[in-house]
Design a protein around this motif. Structure first.
Motif, PDB file in Angstrom:
ATOM      1  N   GLY A  11       0.841  -1.302  -0.072  1.00 12.18           N
ATOM      2  CA  GLY A  11       0.224  -0.302   0.445  1.00 12.18           C
ATOM      3  C   GLY A  11       1.012   1.459  -0.175  1.00 12.18           C
ATOM      4  N   TRP A  12       0.435   2.015   0.886  1.00  9.55           N
ATOM      5  CA  TRP A  12       1.059   3.619   0.683  1.00  9.55           C
ATOM      6  C   TRP A  12       2.580   3.706   1.062  1.00  9.55           C
ATOM      7  N   HIS A  13       2.283   2.918   2.177  1.00 10.36           N
ATOM      8  CA  HIS A  13       4.077   2.559   2.565  1.00 10.36           C
ATOM      9  C   HIS A  13       5.462   2.126   1.680  1.00 10.36           C
ATOM     10  N   THR A  14       4.520   1.171   1.617  1.00 11.34           N
ATOM     11  CA  THR A  14       5.210   0.227   0.608  1.00 11.34           C
ATOM     12  C   THR A  14       5.861   1.018  -0.642  1.00 11.34           C
ATOM     13  N   ARG A  15       4.509   1.667  -1.589  1.00 12.42           N
ATOM     14  CA  ARG A  15       5.031   2.807  -2.340  1.00 12.42           C
ATOM     15  C   ARG A  15       6.015   3.701  -2.699  1.00 12.42           C
ATOM     16  N   GLN A  16       5.826   4.230  -1.101  1.00 12.02           N
ATOM     17  CA  GLN A  16       6.537   5.373  -0.356  1.00 12.02           C
ATOM     18  C   GLN A  16       7.973   5.076  -0.227  1.00 12.02           C
ATOM     19  N   ALA A  20      11.206   6.089  -3.248  1.00 17.18           N
ATOM     20  CA  ALA A  20      12.644   6.367  -3.062  1.00 17.18           C
ATOM     21  C   ALA A  20      13.714   5.432  -2.536  1.00 17.18           C
ATOM     22  N   LEU A  21      14.007   4.471  -3.216  1.00 15.07           N
ATOM     23  CA  LEU A  21      14.464   3.330  -3.650  1.00 15.07           C
ATOM     24  C   LEU A  21      14.936   3.568  -4.990  1.00 15.07           C
ATOM     25  N   ALA A  23      15.025   6.141  -6.602  1.00 17.06           N
ATOM     26  CA  ALA A  23      15.794   7.346  -6.175  1.00 17.06           C
ATOM     27  C   ALA A  23      17.447   7.326  -5.739  1.00 17.06           C
ATOM     28  N   ARG A  24      17.415   6.298  -5.256  1.00 14.64           N
ATOM     29  CA  ARG A  24      18.605   5.750  -4.961  1.00 14.64           C
ATOM     30  C   ARG A  24      19.565   4.415  -5.808  1.00 14.64           C
ATOM     31  N   GLY A  25      18.327   4.446  -6.706  1.00 11.13           N
ATOM     32  CA  GLY A  25      19.067   3.365  -7.700  1.00 11.13           C
ATOM     33  C   GLY A  25      19.171   1.775  -7.583  1.00 11.13           C
ATOM     34  N   ALA A  26      18.255   1.879  -6.569  1.00 13.14           N
ATOM     35  CA  ALA A  26      17.712   0.786  -6.389  1.00 13.14           C
ATOM     36  C   ALA A  26      16.006   0.546  -6.056  1.00 13.14           C
ATOM     37  N   VAL A  27      15.957  -0.877  -6.416  1.00 10.10           N
ATOM     38  CA  VAL A  27      15.205  -1.745  -6.684  1.00 10.10           C
ATOM     39  C   VAL A  27      14.238  -2.812  -5.716  1.00 10.10           C
ATOM     40  N   GLY A  28      13.316  -2.109  -5.250  1.00 13.83           N
ATOM     41  CA  GLY A  28      12.371  -2.890  -3.947  1.00 13.83           C
ATOM     42  C   GLY A  28      11.388  -3.714  -4.489  1.00 13.83           C
ATOM     43  N   ARG A  29      10.892  -4.647  -3.762  1.00 14.22           N
ATOM     44  CA  ARG A  29      10.447  -5.948  -4.315  1.00 14.22           C
ATOM     45  C   ARG A  29       9.707  -6.071  -2.861  1.00 14.22           C
ATOM     46  N   ALA A 295       9.995   8.392   4.128  1.00 15.95           N
ATOM     47  CA  ALA A 295      11.059   6.745   3.341  1.00 15.95           C
ATOM     48  C   ALA A 295      12.487   7.532   2.819  1.00 15.95           C
ATOM     49  N   ARG A 296      12.553   8.360   2.159  1.00 17.50           N
ATOM     50  CA  ARG A 296      13.813   8.771   1.697  1.00 17.50           C
ATOM     51  C   ARG A 296      14.942   9.231   2.875  1.00 17.50           C
ATOM     52  N   ALA A 297      14.283   9.400   3.901  1.00 18.29           N
ATOM     53  CA  ALA A 297      15.019   9.467   5.432  1.00 18.29           C
ATOM     54  C   ALA A 297      16.033   7.839   5.502  1.00 18.29           C
TER      55      ALA A 297
END
Length: 319
Positions: A11-16, A20-21, A23-29, A295-297
């Motif tokens: 949901g919202w938290h995972t999308r955030q 943010a990931l 933006a740092r060149g990472a992929v969040g699954r 999320a970015r922090a």
């Protein structure tokens, strides 16, 4: 960089976190710990993490651990322990989550570290729990009985001298069968001021307090999930110091610290005490009242501190 977001709810938290990931060149699954298996025939490390084949993620963010039977939860936490043992940075680590999800352990560690927290009792004896409630009631104190593993203000009950006087209304202890046959009791902290009561939620990331809000409610329970409204709050040095001390006492990577003022001298008219430490803290309400990108922090702390420190250790293990 591949990061597993361990969650039972997308949901919202995972999308955030995914944004943010990226933006740092990472992929969040997103991966549910319930879907992770131990299979010693599948790979050298023996774990099966959906979406990662025979490999492992570079890091993992714990966003939620679903409830279940004792055996199910033990396996899910075991996967977190195994990931860490295999050199995958886990944010928060399994031990930290275990310390914070068990309210009695949280209270014990806060007390041992000298962090101000309300007097607390945890017992499997209904007789001892009743004696505690009677003794506290005779001194004019109400108690709050909480589920040991509860969250979001669910299942809380006041017992003892609920009107704050020794000879007034005295509410009896409920049946322990409804609380896992264990009484976790915490002295009730009355509102420091007339009108709606409030507490603070302070977010600590990487050992540093970064944002705060007030949760205001006409009810004595101040959780947003129970109808409290959120307000922006100044992150004062005293609030930051207490929140950081509470996070350090439980060795958290990040934590939502709940603090409350009580009658006396200090912030908001009262001395401040730490009520709870949340190891899988939601931050949607806090994000509404602060421009700080939470999320970015979190992602920056994971990559720049946690993951950077783990790289030499993983290289040594491979060698």
């Amino acid at each position: 960089m591949r990061v597993a977001i361990l969650t039972d709810e997308v949901g919202w938290h995972t999308r955030q976190l995914q944004q943010a990931l990226r933006a740092r060149g990472a992929v969040g699954r997103c991966v549910d710990l319930a879907d992770c298996d131990i299979d010693t025939t599948a790979s050298a490390h023996g774990l099966v993490i959906p979406g990662y084949g025979r490999g492992l993620p570079d890091a993992a963010i714990v966003r939620g651990v679903a409830g279940g039977s004792f055996e199910q939860v033990t396996k899910r936490l075991g996967v977190l322990h195994a990931l860490q043992a295999l050199g995958v940075p886990v944010y928060n680590e399994a031990r930290a989550i275990e310390r914070s999800v068990d309210k009695s352990m949280t209270s014990l560690l806060l007390h041992a570290a000298g962090v101000p927290t309300p007097p607390t009792w945890a017992t499997e004896s209904a007789a001892r729990a009743r004696r505690t409630a009677v003794r506290e009631g005779a001194a004019g104190h109400a108690l709050v009985m909480k589920p040991l593993f509860g969250s979001q203000g669910k299942g809380l009950q006041q017992v003892g001298a609920v009107d704050g006087t020794p000879h007034g209304e005295h509410r009896l202890l409920p049946d322990l069968a409804d609380f896992g046959r264990l009484a976790y009791l915490q002295r009730f902290v009355p509102s420091a001021d007339p009108g709606p009561g409030f507490d603070w939620r302070v977010l600590v990331i990487g050992g540093r307090a970064v944002a705060a809000m007030r949760r205001v409610s006409e009810h004595w329970i101040h959780n947003v999930a129970q109808g409290a409204r959120t307000e922006a709050a100044e992150l004062t040095p005293d609030l930051a110091r207490l929140a950081e001390a509470a996070s350090a006492a439980l060795q958290m990577d990040y934590a939502g610290i709940d603090l409350i003022p009580s009658p006396g001298r200090g912030l908001g008219g009262g001395a401040v005490q730490v009520l709870e430490v949340n190891g899988v803290a939601a931050w949607r309400g806090l994000q509404r009242v602060t421009p700080f990108n939470i999320a970015r922090a979190l992602v920056d702390d994971l990559i720049d501190r946690k993951l950077a420190a783990a790289v030499p250790r993983r290289a040594a293990r491979r060698a």
